[in-house]
Scaffold this motif. Sequence first.
Motif, PDB file in Angstrom:
ATOM      1  N   THR A  74     -22.364  -4.114   3.785  1.00  0.00           N
ATOM      2  CA  THR A  74     -23.046  -2.872   4.177  1.00  0.00           C
ATOM      3  C   THR A  74     -22.227  -1.671   3.731  1.00  0.00           C
ATOM      4  OG1 THR A  74     -23.890  -4.047   6.125  1.00  0.00           O
ATOM      5  CG2 THR A  74     -24.107  -1.659   6.142  1.00  0.00           C
ATOM      6  N   LYS A  75     -20.911  -1.761   3.925  1.00  0.00           N
ATOM      7  CA  LYS A  75     -20.046  -0.634   3.535  1.00  0.00           C
ATOM      8  C   LYS A  75     -20.034  -0.487   2.024  1.00  0.00           C
ATOM      9  CE  LYS A  75     -16.935  -0.445   7.495  1.00  0.00           C
ATOM     10  NZ  LYS A  75     -15.638  -0.866   8.030  1.00  0.00           N
ATOM     11  N   THR A  80     -24.398  -3.724  12.262  1.00  0.00           N
ATOM     12  CA  THR A  80     -25.076  -4.124  11.030  1.00  0.00           C
ATOM     13  C   THR A  80     -26.581  -3.990  11.271  1.00  0.00           C
ATOM     14  OG1 THR A  80     -24.875  -6.390  11.804  1.00  0.00           O
ATOM     15  CG2 THR A  80     -23.313  -5.673  10.124  1.00  0.00           C
ATOM     16  N   GLN A  85     -23.342   0.860   0.970  1.00  0.00           N
ATOM     17  CA  GLN A  85     -23.722   2.089   1.677  1.00  0.00           C
ATOM     18  C   GLN A  85     -25.212   2.083   2.023  1.00  0.00           C
ATOM     19  OE1 GLN A  85     -21.890   5.133   2.775  1.00  0.00           O
ATOM     20  NE2 GLN A  85     -20.503   3.379   2.841  1.00  0.00           N
ATOM     21  N   SER A  86     -25.685   0.936   2.414  1.00  0.00           N
ATOM     22  CA  SER A  86     -27.114   0.829   2.722  1.00  0.00           C
ATOM     23  C   SER A  86     -27.327  -0.287   3.743  1.00  0.00           C
ATOM     24  CB  SER A  86     -27.882   0.507   1.449  1.00  0.00           C
ATOM     25  OG  SER A  86     -29.225   0.177   1.763  1.00  0.00           O
ATOM     26  N   PHE A  87     -28.416  -0.125   4.509  1.00  0.00           N
ATOM     27  CA  PHE A  87     -28.773  -1.200   5.446  1.00  0.00           C
ATOM     28  C   PHE A  87     -29.222  -2.437   4.678  1.00  0.00           C
ATOM     29  CE2 PHE A  87     -33.396  -1.662   5.235  1.00  0.00           C
ATOM     30  CZ  PHE A  87     -33.748  -0.553   4.480  1.00  0.00           C
TER      31      PHE A  87
END
Lengths: 450, 314
Positions: A84-85, A116, A88-90
């Motif tokens: 996720t990091k 998350t 930079q998105s779900f």
Amino acid sequence: MWSQLKNRCVREAEWIDPIEVADPEYLLRLQWRRIKRVLHYAYDNLSFYRERFDSIGLHPADVKNLDDFSRIPLLSKLDLIAETKSRQSFSIGIEAFNKRPPFNVVMTSGTHGFHTFAAVGRAELTRGAMRAVLREFWMQKIRPGMSVMTLSPAWHFLSLLDSRALTAIGARCVSPFGTHTPRFAERFLDAVVNLRPEYVLTIPPVLYAMLSVCERRGIEPREAFASVRYVSAVGEAVTPRLRQKLRDQLGLDDFFERGGSSDGLWGGGECSRHNGHHVFADLFYVEIVDPVTNQRLGPGERGTIVVTNLVLGKSLYIRFNCEDLGSIATDVCECGRTHPRVEIFDRLDNQIQVNGREITVYDIRACLDEIDQLCGRSFFVVKQRNGGFRIDVYDPDDTLHNVSSEARAALLKRFGLDAEFRGIRSMPARWKGRLVDERQVAIGEGYPGE
Amino acid sequence: MWAKLRRLLRRVSQLHAHLNNWSLSPDNLPSDLDSFRSKVPVTRPEALQTLALFDENPKNSQQIVKFTVQTEHSPPIYLGFTEREISIYAAELAKYWAAIGIKRGDRILLYDYGTSPLVYLASFAFTPHLNRGAAERLGAVAICNDGLPELVDRAIHVVRFVKPRFAFVREEVENPFLGRLASEGVLPDLEESFECVVVSADETIFLKNSNNLPAEFGKLQLTERRLLRIDVARFFALQCPLDSRSFHFSPDLHFVETVDPTTLKPLPSGEEGAIVVTPIFILAQPVLRYMSNLIGSIEWDCCRCGSKQPRLLF
């Protein structure tokens, strides 16, 4: 097919989905077919899994049986956080939607200090895991036309499934203002008293907070809950003794537990035999593994719960380590259902080691609940600087001293744990039933505003 | 409007004749709008609290979902809906979402409780017996964060990773949310996506406008709108983009009027008084002439923003 089943569900008081009582051998074959489909789909369509499988030189065609499958490395929450990091998105490449946009995005509870995300497709809410909740509700005695009080935190996956399952059953719903924290307990109790639901879906801390409100208002819980026949609580294991106490205190026909995890998008509920959570094998494949070696454990052995989703149309978790401690039973339940049952004890990080043996806070809870004056009483376990442990018990009336030596002896006898007991007059809600470091207690972290 | 209202009154008199709050019987119905305004007394929250126990009426068994009004009332007020009513209410919210500019594919952050109309009308996923929420009607995706002020970090987390174009926030969390948004390093990534914050509250008017947004937003062209709600009357009104004191509302489903707050006498259109609303689509638990605690006037002329909808002026 499903709409026919749903119609039957509404018509027949004792409906049961035929798959719930299917031959266990058939269920295993079904699971294996679905596992293969999921693996191939993941490798062909989901970038996260393709990279992951490629990095370990695994192709789905190499997985020829469940033993091969159990050698696939576990997926951890930390893996999901890192992805996720990094993106930079779900959306991290585990969303099995056939390139369609998600219908909803839900958040997990934020263990490891990071929430998350999981994406959910419409089919998941109308056909997928909603089926599991529908069966679960039916198993737990929710019936058409019944008035059900539901607390709906719409950020949580389970709430979405609950909404749709209650609709499918045809229950009438009462939703008091607020969310799943004890601060709204007054309003929840008002709704129970004024709107007289027959069924309450809740979480244990909110239920305990409602009982405290009863005490403050000088109302007998049995009187306040006079209309309520059943309570189903999710999110925290309730010991058999405490279940019985709550049943008596509230005058219930039965008290059910539900459990699972929004990380992994899975769950299950108890039937009236209270033999563990029925986890529907056509939708989830659950394994119990050794927390250290990750080797699969047999029925009855306690280990980490690992889940694989068997249907697409949502974020897909393959061998996801839920970091919960549990055990599995594969024999046929007395209720007739043939699906495995999972007993969920506690979080993996909520256990201590005593004389080389792992003990969860739930185990301590179960031991203390055997003592009448301590049954259901809130406490937390303090890990002391000297390596020992102390039990801080909520004790507003200063009565703990009457039973502290009995409780200490019980823990010593059962687990070899010699813990001092201390009564306290206030307790941060998030520490209840938790293992807390003495340094946090010393600085009073968590107390203000609780 | 009168035809719709008359239909409502007839139904109410048949279904709820045993309730004498409004002294209505099928033989004693108002004959026109003026007589409705003079004959039917305004309804205050206290009266609704006694109506909360509507389930005593067996004819009301079609109410299938009930919510509590958020505003602090003791005893609380409960709102019951049928499947049809909650669907109409959600369609109404969708109209306001469309007016703000929400379209297919947009992601929307809802920083409010699951039991607020902002959320429970947003998606069929959130609410039992709602078949299409506002998000499904517009093809948008609604993501809820709960309404607790201490969950501001999680709301920012959603902004950072889900990248919504719009955020709807309850009034109570407006300042922590905007403050954190301004101080976080999330903004440079959001220049293309994040567009508008809509603040909403039940029966509360707050005329702060977008000029008060923190300066630190920098290049991000963030606008701020207000969505007024009168939950008891299932009513919305959206702040005009050009005049922060004006709130446009759709007159199709509500009869809106003003009364003198002291004498409770009906006032002519345009005169300032207490805002009184009758939702004409609610039959299972009807509310006739609900007197809100808002003081304003009603303007019917065309607004300079181009909207032909009437507006409440505060």
